[in-house]
Design a protein around this motif. Structure first.
Motif, mmCIF file in Angstrom:
data_model
loop_
_atom_site.group_PDB
_atom_site.id
_atom_site.type_symbol
_atom_site.label_atom_id
_atom_site.label_comp_id
_atom_site.label_asym_id
_atom_site.label_seq_id
_atom_site.Cartn_x
_atom_site.Cartn_y
_atom_site.Cartn_z
ATOM 1 N N HIS A 167 0.914 -1.028 0.271
ATOM 2 C CA HIS A 167 -0.607 0.012 0.264
ATOM 3 C C HIS A 167 0.675 0.918 0.401
ATOM 4 O O HIS A 167 0.718 1.907 -0.539
ATOM 5 C CB HIS A 167 -1.291 -0.377 1.189
ATOM 6 N N VAL A 168 1.882 1.331 1.096
ATOM 7 C CA VAL A 168 2.984 2.875 0.762
ATOM 8 C C VAL A 168 3.650 2.851 -0.354
ATOM 9 O O VAL A 168 3.397 3.541 -0.640
ATOM 10 C CB VAL A 168 3.857 2.482 1.715
ATOM 11 N N ILE A 169 3.928 1.362 -0.960
ATOM 12 C CA ILE A 169 4.924 1.503 -2.672
ATOM 13 C C ILE A 169 3.970 2.169 -3.577
ATOM 14 O O ILE A 169 4.147 2.891 -4.065
ATOM 15 C CB ILE A 169 5.149 -0.077 -2.737
ATOM 16 N N LYS A 170 2.588 1.560 -3.492
ATOM 17 C CA LYS A 170 1.467 1.967 -4.712
ATOM 18 C C LYS A 170 0.361 3.284 -4.633
ATOM 19 O O LYS A 170 0.231 4.579 -5.513
ATOM 20 C CB LYS A 170 0.500 0.658 -4.955
ATOM 21 N N HIS A 171 0.196 3.499 -2.945
ATOM 22 C CA HIS A 171 -0.238 4.368 -3.027
ATOM 23 C C HIS A 171 0.249 5.072 -1.591
ATOM 24 O O HIS A 171 0.201 6.637 -2.164
ATOM 25 C CB HIS A 171 -1.733 4.180 -1.688
ATOM 26 N N GLY A 172 1.270 5.485 -1.230
ATOM 27 C CA GLY A 172 1.669 6.120 -0.880
ATOM 28 C C GLY A 172 1.339 6.302 0.861
ATOM 29 O O GLY A 172 0.056 5.921 1.522
ATOM 30 N N LEU A 173 1.981 6.824 1.564
ATOM 31 C CA LEU A 173 1.198 9.035 2.996
ATOM 32 C C LEU A 173 0.850 9.450 2.471
ATOM 33 O O LEU A 173 1.291 10.072 2.002
ATOM 34 C CB LEU A 173 2.580 8.079 3.797
ATOM 35 N N ILE A 174 0.118 9.983 3.684
ATOM 36 C CA ILE A 174 -0.509 11.305 3.704
ATOM 37 C C ILE A 174 -0.015 12.036 4.493
ATOM 38 O O ILE A 174 0.460 11.485 5.419
ATOM 39 C CB ILE A 174 -1.977 11.953 3.237
ATOM 40 N N GLN A 175 0.150 13.291 5.038
ATOM 41 C CA GLN A 175 0.699 14.116 5.982
ATOM 42 C C GLN A 175 -0.809 13.782 7.452
ATOM 43 O O GLN A 175 -1.527 13.630 6.892
ATOM 44 C CB GLN A 175 0.749 15.974 5.729
ATOM 45 N N GLU A 176 0.401 14.229 8.367
ATOM 46 C CA GLU A 176 -0.018 13.341 9.271
ATOM 47 C C GLU A 176 -1.426 14.746 9.898
ATOM 48 O O GLU A 176 -2.604 13.976 10.480
ATOM 49 C CB GLU A 176 1.236 13.460 10.497
ATOM 50 N N GLU A 177 -1.448 16.063 9.775
ATOM 51 C CA GLU A 177 -2.314 16.489 10.171
ATOM 52 C C GLU A 177 -4.113 17.145 8.651
ATOM 53 O O GLU A 177 -4.746 17.039 9.157
ATOM 54 C CB GLU A 177 -1.539 18.129 9.985
ATOM 55 N N LYS A 178 -3.611 15.807 8.047
ATOM 56 C CA LYS A 178 -4.475 15.446 7.749
ATOM 57 C C LYS A 178 -5.759 13.905 8.239
ATOM 58 O O LYS A 178 -6.968 14.195 7.902
ATOM 59 C CB LYS A 178 -5.018 14.922 6.191
ATOM 60 N N CYS A 179 -5.348 13.419 8.606
ATOM 61 C CA CYS A 179 -5.700 12.484 9.250
ATOM 62 C C CYS A 179 -5.412 12.396 10.578
ATOM 63 O O CYS A 179 -4.244 10.823 10.873
ATOM 64 C CB CYS A 179 -5.871 11.230 8.517
ATOM 65 N N LYS A 180 -5.906 13.006 11.806
ATOM 66 C CA LYS A 180 -5.072 12.391 13.328
ATOM 67 C C LYS A 180 -5.657 10.836 13.991
ATOM 68 O O LYS A 180 -6.569 10.175 13.270
ATOM 69 C CB LYS A 180 -5.997 13.761 14.221
ATOM 70 N N PHE A 181 -4.512 10.627 14.406
ATOM 71 C CA PHE A 181 -4.401 9.173 15.048
ATOM 72 C C PHE A 181 -5.028 9.953 16.705
ATOM 73 O O PHE A 181 -5.429 9.711 16.953
ATOM 74 C CB PHE A 181 -3.141 8.957 15.795
ATOM 75 N N VAL A 182 -6.451 8.997 16.068
ATOM 76 C CA VAL A 182 -7.392 7.828 17.162
ATOM 77 C C VAL A 182 -7.202 7.236 17.875
ATOM 78 O O VAL A 182 -7.866 7.119 18.761
ATOM 79 C CB VAL A 182 -9.019 8.234 17.258
ATOM 80 N N GLY A 183 -6.902 5.891 16.911
ATOM 81 C CA GLY A 183 -6.826 5.010 18.159
ATOM 82 C C GLY A 183 -8.021 3.268 17.182
ATOM 83 O O GLY A 183 -7.437 2.314 18.305
ATOM 84 N N LYS A 184 -8.321 4.111 16.611
ATOM 85 C CA LYS A 184 -9.138 2.600 15.937
ATOM 86 C C LYS A 184 -9.969 2.989 14.663
ATOM 87 O O LYS A 184 -10.068 4.065 14.357
ATOM 88 C CB LYS A 184 -10.361 3.037 16.661
ATOM 89 N N LYS A 185 -9.969 2.359 13.801
ATOM 90 C CA LYS A 185 -10.458 2.217 12.540
ATOM 91 C C LYS A 185 -11.749 2.788 11.826
ATOM 92 O O LYS A 185 -12.068 2.400 12.728
ATOM 93 C CB LYS A 185 -9.862 0.877 12.049
#
Length: 312
Positions: A167-185
């Motif tokens: 997924h990281v190879i093909k689709h990459g990661l977005i900036q942390e500020e766009k989606c903050k960690f909340v601890g559940k999917k």
């Protein structure tokens, strides 16, 4: 090969590839021990067992914490000849601590009851790969939460970590500020039309001596896979030496951010996703083998590759 987590079996898929990585200090693995793709784990945090601590821990939401050098507290390039900064290591030639380089080691998180150590470790090593040698305004900090949201996994772990690598190879990661960690999917409700940062490859290393990994860790932080045991989950201080007598319940991913020697004992310095109450503010020391041929405490190592990174 099956790797058992606390409640789920994790499938290890291996595809052989070459044994090299790019850079000025070329480090080569013995033939046949480097593999593209995957390893994985759940690594759910262990609940406290008694009294008020147990009640408090059960009610506490998953959250992000900080490391000794928070992100963004630096100007200019800071890939230098840093050590631990603590002055307690015996051998100046055998110590390294990426926390001494501002903004390279990301924040500690508390994954709570979510089995997302794999996402924490992957995001942190990709961040480090991009940020080493970069000026402040070019540094990148990525969203663990967005990776959790987009990659399928079970309540007790990811069935195949190749999914996350791919997924990281093909689709990459977005900036942390766009989606903050909340601890559940959850399903992302934000705009998905963001710039994404990818890597070229993830390399998996099996059955390699710790003595052969020092140059690699000096080059960039890497993911290390440990057996998931009570001793590991209960770790507070000192040197963690391995599984002990506790039956293996699966594996747990951590980020190897340095190494050193204290009082004659060699160690790896790791960042863990079990919150700042684990170890020393979320960091711990894992026994490091110094004799060639001794098997590492780690089951495997993983690191991303990207052309022209890390910056020299």
């Amino acid at each position: 090969m099956l790797i058992a987590s606390s409640r789920v079996l994790l499938v290890l898929v291996v595809q052989e590839t070459g044994g090299h990585f790019r850079g000025t200090n070329v480090w080569k693995l013995p033939t046949g021990v480097v593999n593209q793709t995957t390893d994985g784990t759940g690594g759910k945090k262990k609940k406290q067992e008694s009294g008020k601590d147990k009640e408090k821990d059960a009610q506490k939401p998953a959250k992000e914490g900080g490391n000794p050098n928070p992100q963004g507290h630096s100007s200019g390039k800071d890939k230098g000849q840093g050590g631990t900064g603590s002055g307690d290591d015996d051998d100046e030639e055998e110590k390294w601590d990426w926390r001494s380089h501002y903004g390279i080691v990301g924040d500690i998180i508390d994954q709570g009851e979510e089995a997302v150590c794999w996402a924490f470790a992957i995001v942190r090593v990709v961040e480090a790969l991009y940020n080493i040698g970069q000026t402040l305004y070019l540094r990148k900090y990525f969203s663990i939460q967005h990776l959790v949201n987009e990659v399928p996994y079970e309540k007790t772990g990811i069935l195949n970590c190749k999914r996350a690598f791919d997924h990281v190879i093909k689709h990459g990661l977005i900036q942390e500020e766009k989606c903050k960690f909340v601890g559940k999917k959850f399903v992302c409700k934000h705009n998905t039309n963001f710039n994404r940062t990818t890597v070229d490859n993830f390399v998996t290393v099996h059955n390699v001596d710790d003595t052969e990994l020092l140059l690699l860790v000096r080059r960039q932080p890497i993911v290390g896979i440990l057996d998931l045991t009570d001793e590991l989950q209960d770790y507070t201080t000192g040197l963690y030496r391995g599984s002990g007598s506790t039956p293996n319940r699966g594996t747990h991913a951590v980020v190897i951010v340095g190494f050193g020697v204290e009082n004659g004992q060699a160690y790896w310095l790791v960042a863990c996703s079990w919150g700042k109450q684990w170890g020393n503010q979320g960091f711990g020391r894992i026994a490091r083998r110094t004799v060639q041929g001794q098997r590492s405490v780690f089951k495997s190592f993983h690191f991303p590759e990207k052309k022209d990174y890390p910056k020299e």
